[in-house]
Design a protein around this motif. Sequence first.
Motif, PDB file in Angstrom:
ATOM      1  N   GLY A  65       5.200 -14.191 -21.015  1.00  0.00           N
ATOM      2  CA  GLY A  65       5.344 -12.998 -20.190  1.00  0.00           C
ATOM      3  C   GLY A  65       6.606 -13.052 -19.354  1.00  0.00           C
ATOM      4  N   ASP A  66       6.724 -12.123 -18.459  1.00  0.00           N
ATOM      5  CA  ASP A  66       7.909 -12.009 -17.616  1.00  0.00           C
ATOM      6  C   ASP A  66       7.854 -13.032 -16.491  1.00  0.00           C
ATOM      7  OD1 ASP A  66       9.897 -11.298 -15.789  1.00  0.00           O
ATOM      8  OD2 ASP A  66       9.605  -9.157 -16.109  1.00  0.00           O
ATOM      9  N   PRO A  67       8.737 -14.021 -16.498  1.00  0.00           N
ATOM     10  CA  PRO A  67       8.684 -15.059 -15.468  1.00  0.00           C
ATOM     11  C   PRO A  67       8.972 -14.522 -14.066  1.00  0.00           C
ATOM     12  CG  PRO A  67      10.518 -15.463 -16.985  1.00  0.00           C
ATOM     13  CD  PRO A  67       9.765 -14.286 -17.506  1.00  0.00           C
ATOM     14  N   GLN A  68       9.764 -13.477 -13.965  1.00  0.00           N
ATOM     15  CA  GLN A  68      10.049 -12.903 -12.649  1.00  0.00           C
ATOM     16  C   GLN A  68       8.807 -12.245 -12.060  1.00  0.00           C
ATOM     17  OE1 GLN A  68      13.453 -10.401 -13.273  1.00  0.00           O
ATOM     18  NE2 GLN A  68      14.877 -12.118 -13.291  1.00  0.00           N
ATOM     19  N   VAL A  69       8.012 -11.619 -12.900  1.00  0.00           N
ATOM     20  CA  VAL A  69       6.761 -11.020 -12.430  1.00  0.00           C
ATOM     21  C   VAL A  69       5.820 -12.116 -11.946  1.00  0.00           C
ATOM     22  CG1 VAL A  69       4.708  -9.727 -13.112  1.00  0.00           C
ATOM     23  CG2 VAL A  69       6.971  -8.947 -13.841  1.00  0.00           C
ATOM     24  N   TRP A  70       5.730 -13.197 -12.719  1.00  0.00           N
ATOM     25  CA  TRP A  70       4.879 -14.324 -12.322  1.00  0.00           C
ATOM     26  C   TRP A  70       5.285 -14.842 -10.946  1.00  0.00           C
ATOM     27  CZ3 TRP A  70       0.588 -16.970 -13.677  1.00  0.00           C
ATOM     28  CH2 TRP A  70       0.409 -18.212 -13.086  1.00  0.00           C
ATOM     29  N   THR A  71       6.576 -15.082 -10.775  1.00  0.00           N
ATOM     30  CA  THR A  71       7.075 -15.618  -9.505  1.00  0.00           C
ATOM     31  C   THR A  71       6.753 -14.675  -8.353  1.00  0.00           C
ATOM     32  OG1 THR A  71       8.812 -16.864 -10.619  1.00  0.00           O
ATOM     33  CG2 THR A  71       9.137 -16.409  -8.273  1.00  0.00           C
ATOM     34  N   ARG A  72       6.957 -13.379  -8.547  1.00  0.00           N
ATOM     35  CA  ARG A  72       6.661 -12.408  -7.488  1.00  0.00           C
ATOM     36  C   ARG A  72       5.171 -12.376  -7.160  1.00  0.00           C
ATOM     37  NH1 ARG A  72      10.389  -9.077 -10.410  1.00  0.00           N
ATOM     38  NH2 ARG A  72       8.637  -7.833 -11.177  1.00  0.00           N
ATOM     39  N   MET A  73       4.329 -12.518  -8.165  1.00  0.00           N
ATOM     40  CA  MET A  73       2.879 -12.498  -7.925  1.00  0.00           C
ATOM     41  C   MET A  73       2.445 -13.729  -7.122  1.00  0.00           C
ATOM     42  SD  MET A  73       1.641 -11.046 -11.619  1.00  0.00           S
ATOM     43  CE  MET A  73      -0.093 -10.956 -11.252  1.00  0.00           C
ATOM     44  N   VAL A  74       2.958 -14.888  -7.491  1.00  0.00           N
ATOM     45  CA  VAL A  74       2.593 -16.105  -6.761  1.00  0.00           C
ATOM     46  C   VAL A  74       3.157 -16.064  -5.351  1.00  0.00           C
ATOM     47  CG1 VAL A  74       2.771 -18.627  -6.714  1.00  0.00           C
ATOM     48  CG2 VAL A  74       2.342 -17.458  -8.891  1.00  0.00           C
ATOM     49  N   GLU A  75       4.379 -15.580  -5.202  1.00  0.00           N
ATOM     50  CA  GLU A  75       4.944 -15.459  -3.849  1.00  0.00           C
ATOM     51  C   GLU A  75       4.139 -14.482  -2.998  1.00  0.00           C
ATOM     52  OE1 GLU A  75       9.109 -14.639  -4.494  1.00  0.00           O
ATOM     53  OE2 GLU A  75       9.557 -16.773  -4.699  1.00  0.00           O
ATOM     54  N   ALA A  76       3.603 -13.438  -3.613  1.00  0.00           N
ATOM     55  CA  ALA A  76       2.734 -12.504  -2.863  1.00  0.00           C
ATOM     56  C   ALA A  76       1.476 -13.212  -2.378  1.00  0.00           C
ATOM     57  CB  ALA A  76       2.384 -11.298  -3.738  1.00  0.00           C
ATOM     58  N   ALA A  77       0.923 -14.078  -3.212  1.00  0.00           N
ATOM     59  CA  ALA A  77      -0.263 -14.840  -2.813  1.00  0.00           C
ATOM     60  C   ALA A  77       0.063 -15.782  -1.665  1.00  0.00           C
ATOM     61  CB  ALA A  77      -0.825 -15.616  -4.004  1.00  0.00           C
ATOM     62  N   ILE A  78       1.242 -16.387  -1.701  1.00  0.00           N
ATOM     63  CA  ILE A  78       1.668 -17.281  -0.613  1.00  0.00           C
ATOM     64  C   ILE A  78       1.824 -16.502   0.677  1.00  0.00           C
ATOM     65  CG2 ILE A  78       3.583 -18.702   0.230  1.00  0.00           C
ATOM     66  CD1 ILE A  78       3.980 -19.566  -2.737  1.00  0.00           C
ATOM     67  N   GLN A  79       2.491 -15.385   0.620  1.00  0.00           N
ATOM     68  CA  GLN A  79       2.695 -14.556   1.825  1.00  0.00           C
ATOM     69  C   GLN A  79       1.365 -14.083   2.393  1.00  0.00           C
ATOM     70  OE1 GLN A  79       5.434 -11.455   0.769  1.00  0.00           O
ATOM     71  NE2 GLN A  79       7.188 -12.830   0.737  1.00  0.00           N
ATOM     72  N   ASP A  80       0.437 -13.728   1.515  1.00  0.00           N
ATOM     73  CA  ASP A  80      -0.877 -13.282   1.973  1.00  0.00           C
ATOM     74  C   ASP A  80      -1.611 -14.372   2.748  1.00  0.00           C
ATOM     75  OD1 ASP A  80      -3.130 -11.440   2.079  1.00  0.00           O
ATOM     76  OD2 ASP A  80      -4.068 -12.711   0.557  1.00  0.00           O
ATOM     77  N   ALA A  81      -1.409 -15.626   2.335  1.00  0.00           N
ATOM     78  CA  ALA A  81      -2.114 -16.745   2.957  1.00  0.00           C
ATOM     79  C   ALA A  81      -1.451 -17.226   4.240  1.00  0.00           C
ATOM     80  CB  ALA A  81      -2.224 -17.908   1.981  1.00  0.00           C
ATOM     81  N   GLU A  82      -0.194 -16.883   4.439  1.00  0.00           N
ATOM     82  CA  GLU A  82       0.524 -17.386   5.620  1.00  0.00           C
ATOM     83  C   GLU A  82       0.247 -16.607   6.860  1.00  0.00           C
ATOM     84  OE1 GLU A  82       4.569 -17.496   4.146  1.00  0.00           O
ATOM     85  OE2 GLU A  82       4.336 -19.601   3.646  1.00  0.00           O
TER      86      GLU A  82
END
Length: 82
Positions: A65-82
Amino acid sequence: MPMSELPLAERIARVLAGAALSKNADGSNGSAAKDVDDHWKDHLNQAMAVLHTMREPDHLMAEAGDPQVWTRMVEAAIQDAE
């Protein structure tokens, strides 16, 4: 597609708590659900470490899949938890 009601960091922390507490893993509790509910936050720092590691997809993931989409999704999860 099913979607979880719980944030990703919490789900990872719950899995880590379950692994530490449950008799089915490294723990000794035969029924660890209540303990997981009470102690998952103790594993949130470990969950965040997992998420930070997951930001970069590996070669097979990038092919799937699109690695940039993956990175953005995981970064969104990190931001949500911070």
